[in-house]
Design a protein around this motif. Structure first.
Motif, short mmCIF file in Angstrom:
data_model
loop_
_atom_site.label_atom_id
_atom_site.label_comp_id
_atom_site.label_asym_id
_atom_site.label_seq_id
_atom_site.Cartn_x
_atom_site.Cartn_y
_atom_site.Cartn_z
N ALA A 94 -4.53 7.44 13.48
CA ALA A 94 -3.26 6.89 13.30
C ALA A 94 -2.35 8.08 13.68
N VAL A 95 -1.27 7.35 14.00
CA VAL A 95 -0.05 8.12 14.57
C VAL A 95 0.31 8.91 13.41
N CYS A 96 0.68 8.54 12.08
CA CYS A 96 1.14 9.22 10.90
C CYS A 96 0.20 9.31 10.09
N SER A 97 -0.84 10.27 10.46
CA SER A 97 -1.94 10.14 9.47
C SER A 97 -1.74 10.80 8.05
N SER A 98 -0.71 11.85 8.08
CA SER A 98 -0.16 12.57 7.02
C SER A 98 0.64 11.91 6.34
N LEU A 99 1.23 10.82 6.67
CA LEU A 99 2.29 9.96 5.80
C LEU A 99 1.80 10.04 4.51
N CYS A 100 2.66 10.46 3.44
CA CYS A 100 2.40 10.33 2.12
C CYS A 100 3.18 9.39 1.15
N HIS A 101 4.60 9.03 1.63
CA HIS A 101 5.39 8.41 0.95
C HIS A 101 6.13 7.39 1.63
N LEU A 102 5.84 6.16 1.48
CA LEU A 102 6.61 5.01 2.37
C LEU A 102 7.39 4.22 1.32
N ASP A 103 8.72 4.03 1.37
CA ASP A 103 9.50 3.18 0.59
C ASP A 103 10.35 2.55 1.72
N ALA A 136 -1.14 -1.24 9.52
CA ALA A 136 -0.71 0.19 10.12
C ALA A 136 -1.28 1.08 8.85
N LEU A 137 -1.12 0.87 7.64
CA LEU A 137 -1.68 1.89 6.60
C LEU A 137 -2.85 2.19 6.38
N LYS A 138 -3.74 1.17 6.98
CA LYS A 138 -5.31 1.25 6.83
C LYS A 138 -5.77 2.51 7.47
N GLY A 139 -5.10 3.19 8.43
CA GLY A 139 -5.39 4.44 8.99
C GLY A 139 -4.74 5.64 8.38
N ILE A 140 -4.17 5.47 7.24
CA ILE A 140 -3.40 6.64 6.52
C ILE A 140 -4.08 6.96 5.32
N PRO A 141 -5.05 7.59 5.12
CA PRO A 141 -5.48 7.67 3.69
C PRO A 141 -5.13 8.78 2.93
N ALA A 142 -4.09 9.53 3.50
CA ALA A 142 -3.30 10.36 2.63
C ALA A 142 -2.06 9.81 1.86
#
Length: 93
Positions: free
Chosen positions: A1-10, A27-33
């Motif tokens: 994922a492009v933003c695989s290290s994203l930890c906070h989405l508001d 989009a968030l399926k590939g962001i386990p962090a």
């Protein structure tokens, strides 16, 4: 994922609607962090909540999930309740 290290989405208080919620879920399926997801007052309705609920098994690190003021109804609430057990780190719902 492009933003695989994203930890906070508001995205609170944005009229993303159910279609936007489905796109975000995809989009968030590939962001386990991801640890915090805030979608308060986004007009996602029950179908958007169902889409968000569908990604919860892929987001075990989530500590905060905010779906307030979205009119998710019984169907949306049931979908979230069924998948919330996958979020073992959850401390705020």
């Amino acid at each position: 994922a492009v933003c695989s290290s994203l930890c906070h989405l508001d995205l609170s208080s944005n009229s993303i609607g159910p279609d936007g919620a489905r796109a975000i879920a995809t989009a968030l399926k590939g962001i386990p962090a991801l640890k915090q997801l805030h979608l308060e007052h986004c007009c996602i309705s029950s179908s958007g909540a169902i889409a968000i609920a569908g990604i919860l098994p892929h987001c075990a690190a989530v500590t905060h999930l905010n779906l307030r003021r979205n009119g998710i109804g019984d169907k949306g609430a049931i979908a979230v309740a069924r998948n919330i057990a996958f979020c073992r780190a959850l401390v705020h719902l």
